[in-house]
Scaffold this motif. Structure first.
Motif, PDB file in Angstrom:
ATOM      1  N   ILE A 166       1.087  -1.005  -0.395  1.00 29.28           N
ATOM      2  CA  ILE A 166       0.126  -0.057   0.472  1.00 29.28           C
ATOM      3  C   ILE A 166       0.956   1.695  -0.297  1.00 29.28           C
ATOM      4  CG2 ILE A 166      -1.483   1.503   1.251  1.00 29.28           C
ATOM      5  CD1 ILE A 166      -2.214  -1.355   3.015  1.00 29.28           C
ATOM      6  N   LYS A 185      -1.717  -1.632  -4.422  1.00 27.08           N
ATOM      7  CA  LYS A 185      -3.025  -1.003  -3.920  1.00 27.08           C
ATOM      8  C   LYS A 185      -1.739   0.292  -3.949  1.00 27.08           C
ATOM      9  CE  LYS A 185      -6.861   0.635  -0.943  1.00 27.08           C
ATOM     10  NZ  LYS A 185      -7.170   0.090  -0.124  1.00 27.08           N
ATOM     11  N   LEU A 190      -4.903  -2.179  -7.588  1.00 27.62           N
ATOM     12  CA  LEU A 190      -6.237  -1.319  -7.611  1.00 27.62           C
ATOM     13  C   LEU A 190      -4.857  -0.395  -7.443  1.00 27.62           C
ATOM     14  CD1 LEU A 190      -8.683  -1.145  -6.795  1.00 27.62           C
ATOM     15  CD2 LEU A 190      -8.535  -1.420  -4.516  1.00 27.62           C
ATOM     16  N   LEU A 250      -8.989   2.097  -8.522  1.00 25.98           N
ATOM     17  CA  LEU A 250      -9.645   3.244  -7.824  1.00 25.98           C
ATOM     18  C   LEU A 250     -10.939   4.260  -7.916  1.00 25.98           C
ATOM     19  CD1 LEU A 250      -6.529   3.653  -5.174  1.00 25.98           C
ATOM     20  CD2 LEU A 250      -8.595   2.051  -4.993  1.00 25.98           C
TER      21      LEU A 250
END
Length: 125
Positions: free
Chosen positions: A49, A64, A81, A100
């Motif tokens: 992330i 992500k 993502l 997203l």
């Protein structure tokens, strides 16, 4: 200046921070960072992330990030993502890609919650 996991290091555990991280060695665990670079020869086995991720090495896990860039030497096995995704010719991506919603990208980044025991440093084999 980024924190660097050099080519002769293996880390087993999570890396959580708000700054930039560059992976040249191996990380087995989740990474949360401001910006992350997985250099050619670098390996990550775990979820990522970050605000921005650039991959030239290998990632086995989900990514992500607001911006994801896969260079021609990138090898990614897992979902991505993203808000912005750039893939160079030659990159390998096995997994689902989803965009997203724009409002969510402001909230992406390190949270430094759910801290687990400190990472274990292991010398290269």
């Amino acid at each position: 200046m980024p924190s660097i996991v050099s080519a002769d290091l293996t880390i087993r555990g999570n890396l959580l921070g708000k700054g930039d991280i560059q992976i040249e060695g191996k990380v087995f665990g989740r990474i949360e960072a401001g910006n992350l670079v997985v250099a050619e020869g670098g390996e990550v086995e775990g979820d990522i992330i970050a605000k921005a991720v650039a991959v030239s090495g290998t990632v086995r896990g989900s990514i992500k990030a607001g911006t994801v860039t896969l260079s021609s030497t990138a090898r990614v096995q897992g979902g991505v993502l993203h808000d912005v995704l750039a893939i160079e010719a030659g990159a390998q991506l096995e997994g689902e890609c989803r965009r997203l919603a724009g409002a969510l990208t402001d909230k992406i980044g390190p949270t430094a919650v759910d801290l687990e025991p400190e990472a274990e440093l292991v010398a290269a084999e």
